[in-house]
Design a protein around this motif. Structure first.
Motif, mmCIF file in Angstrom:
data_model
loop_
_atom_site.group_PDB
_atom_site.id
_atom_site.type_symbol
_atom_site.label_atom_id
_atom_site.label_comp_id
_atom_site.label_asym_id
_atom_site.label_seq_id
_atom_site.Cartn_x
_atom_site.Cartn_y
_atom_site.Cartn_z
ATOM 1 N N ALA A 65 0.806 -1.212 0.000
ATOM 2 C CA ALA A 65 0.000 0.000 0.000
ATOM 3 C C ALA A 65 0.842 1.265 0.000
ATOM 4 C CB ALA A 65 -0.950 -0.010 1.193
ATOM 5 N N LYS A 66 1.942 1.253 -0.721
ATOM 6 C CA LYS A 66 2.743 2.465 -0.833
ATOM 7 C C LYS A 66 2.085 3.409 -1.826
ATOM 8 C CE LYS A 66 7.234 0.548 0.402
ATOM 9 N NZ LYS A 66 8.630 0.367 -0.029
ATOM 10 N N PRO A 67 2.225 4.726 -1.633
ATOM 11 C CA PRO A 67 1.621 5.679 -2.567
ATOM 12 C C PRO A 67 2.067 5.415 -3.998
ATOM 13 C CG PRO A 67 2.434 6.806 -0.614
ATOM 14 C CD PRO A 67 2.930 5.396 -0.526
ATOM 15 N N ALA A 68 1.191 5.754 -4.936
ATOM 16 C CA ALA A 68 1.516 5.524 -6.342
ATOM 17 C C ALA A 68 2.693 6.382 -6.789
ATOM 18 C CB ALA A 68 0.292 5.804 -7.212
ATOM 19 N N GLY A 69 2.806 7.602 -6.236
ATOM 20 C CA GLY A 69 3.942 8.470 -6.558
ATOM 21 C C GLY A 69 3.927 8.958 -7.998
ATOM 22 N N GLN A 70 5.131 9.158 -8.534
ATOM 23 C CA GLN A 70 5.273 9.640 -9.909
ATOM 24 C C GLN A 70 4.937 8.511 -10.883
ATOM 25 O OE1 GLN A 70 6.340 12.765 -11.537
ATOM 26 N NE2 GLN A 70 5.416 11.489 -13.128
ATOM 27 N N LEU A 71 3.816 8.632 -11.572
ATOM 28 C CA LEU A 71 3.417 7.602 -12.517
ATOM 29 C C LEU A 71 4.312 7.634 -13.757
ATOM 30 C CD1 LEU A 71 -0.474 7.945 -12.357
ATOM 31 C CD2 LEU A 71 1.045 6.611 -10.888
ATOM 32 N N ALA A 72 4.389 6.496 -14.414
ATOM 33 C CA ALA A 72 5.188 6.394 -15.632
ATOM 34 C C ALA A 72 4.416 5.580 -16.651
ATOM 35 C CB ALA A 72 6.541 5.750 -15.333
ATOM 36 N N VAL A 73 4.896 5.565 -17.873
ATOM 37 C CA VAL A 73 4.247 4.802 -18.939
ATOM 38 C C VAL A 73 5.213 3.747 -19.454
ATOM 39 C CG1 VAL A 73 3.189 4.875 -21.217
ATOM 40 C CG2 VAL A 73 2.814 6.757 -19.614
ATOM 41 N N TRP A 74 4.747 2.502 -19.434
ATOM 42 C CA TRP A 74 5.525 1.375 -19.940
ATOM 43 C C TRP A 74 4.947 1.008 -21.301
ATOM 44 C CZ3 TRP A 74 3.877 -4.159 -18.403
ATOM 45 C CH2 TRP A 74 4.650 -5.102 -19.079
#
Length: 341
Positions: free
Chosen positions: A77-86
């Protein structure tokens, strides 16, 4: 055994001194070791499979299967943070959290209005991605991000209204074992829709990389981290999308520390962890992950934190090179290319 004089034999003392020196050397060169399970600041490193947790029985409507479920990083349950695109060859563009783990959506949820229908038992296998600190992936409309209160009270991240989840059986960045599970779980695209590869017959201009980019900037089946030969900089590291990877000279490698946080991290997104097996041409010395001050995880080479640059718009761009006299492209060995010595 002690010498009759009361002193330890010379050979024993010499061996002891050698062992002590070796231990000190190992401490001071930990970042240069390919093996080892911890970074200099005591954090777990590498991409080790977490311990297993009890599974959630089949036939539950949540896509769980029988047997034990691997408790991946998503289960913490860690924060999503900086999202990225794979950019997955099989799935198309997939959104990931700051640690590189795939985010999923559940067909039994609703987006208008946003609502999670994953109950407490479901959440054991499909942990909600907390919304705290979530930031849109570079080039993605930040207004698509939102939050909804889940059944357990978690402020859950939504993308275009769809609640986001991780999958407990994904044990390392790049895993997408939850794709299609139960016919109701799917990897999410950056816009909240279901990730899908380009349809046959799609206009190539809609998906192909910019034709002005160097051919090696967008290989047919790119590794998570690889290299390309830049005409001015020589061989430099690029991510899966062919975007240039950078180093910040104000960071440190011993102990590992990133000094790019807050507004800096928005302009210079941290490179999410990439499994060693998903690299090509990258030195494995000091190849480990770092727990950032903002809660995300960041990949390092030779213990130096890695970044991309929001000012690079297409594969092959090196607009971040030399910015502020502190940002430089990275060599396969982790060196700052072109930085003053």
């Amino acid at each position: 055994m002690r010498h009759p004089s009361g002193r330890a034999p010379r050979a024993w003392r010499s061996a002891s001194l050698v062992a002590t020196a070796a231990a000190l050397l190992a401490l001071t060169t930990a970042c240069g070791q390919e093996k080892g399970d911890q970074s200099p600041n005591g954090q777990n490193v590498g991409n080790q499979a977490p311990a297993k947790a009890d599974g959630y029985g089949a036939g539950d409507g949540y896509g769980a299967d029988s047997g034990a479920a691997d408790e991946g990083a998503g289960a913490k349950a860690k924060p999503a943070g900086q999202l990225a695109v794979w950019d997955s060859k099989k799935l198309g563009k997939v959104v990931t959290d700051s640690a590189g783990f795939t985010l999923y959506r559940f067909d039994k949820d609703t987006a208008q209005p946003p609502k999670s229908n994953c109950d407490a038992a479901c959440l054991k296998l499909w942990p909600a991605a907390p919304a705290d600190g979530a930031k849109a992936a570079p080039g993605v409309d930040g207004s698509l991000l939102g939050e909804v209160t889940g059944v357990d009270g978690t402020k859950q991240l939504t993308i275009d209204g769809w609640p986001m989840y991780r999958y407990a059986k994904d044990t390392k960045p790049g895993d997408a074992k939850g794709q299609g599970v139960g016919g109701v779980w799917y990897a999410a695209a950056p816009d909240g829709k279901k990730a899908s590869p380009p349809a046959a017959g799609t206009d190539p201009s809609e998906t192909a990389p910019d034709k002005t980019a160097p051919p090696e900037a967008a290989p047919a089946d790119p590794a998570g981290l690889s290299t390309r030969k830049d005409p001015k900089l020589g061989k430099i590291v690029v991510d899966r999308n062919g975007m240039t990877v950078y180093r910040f000279t104000k960071d440190s490698a011993w102990p590992i520390k990133s000094n790019c946080v807050g507004a800096c991290a928005e302009k210079w997104p941290a490179v999410a962890p990439v499994d060693k097996a998903d690299t090509k041409g990258i030195a494995k010395k000091g190849y480990m992950t770092y727990d950032r001050p903002d809660g995300g995880k960041q990949q390092t080479i030779d213990c130096w934190p890695l970044y991309t640059f929001a000012g690079d718009k297409k594969p092959g761009d090196t607009n971040g090179q030399g910015v502020g006299g502190t940002w430089y492209a990275v060599s396969p060995e982790g060196k700052a290319v072109g930085a003053p010595r």
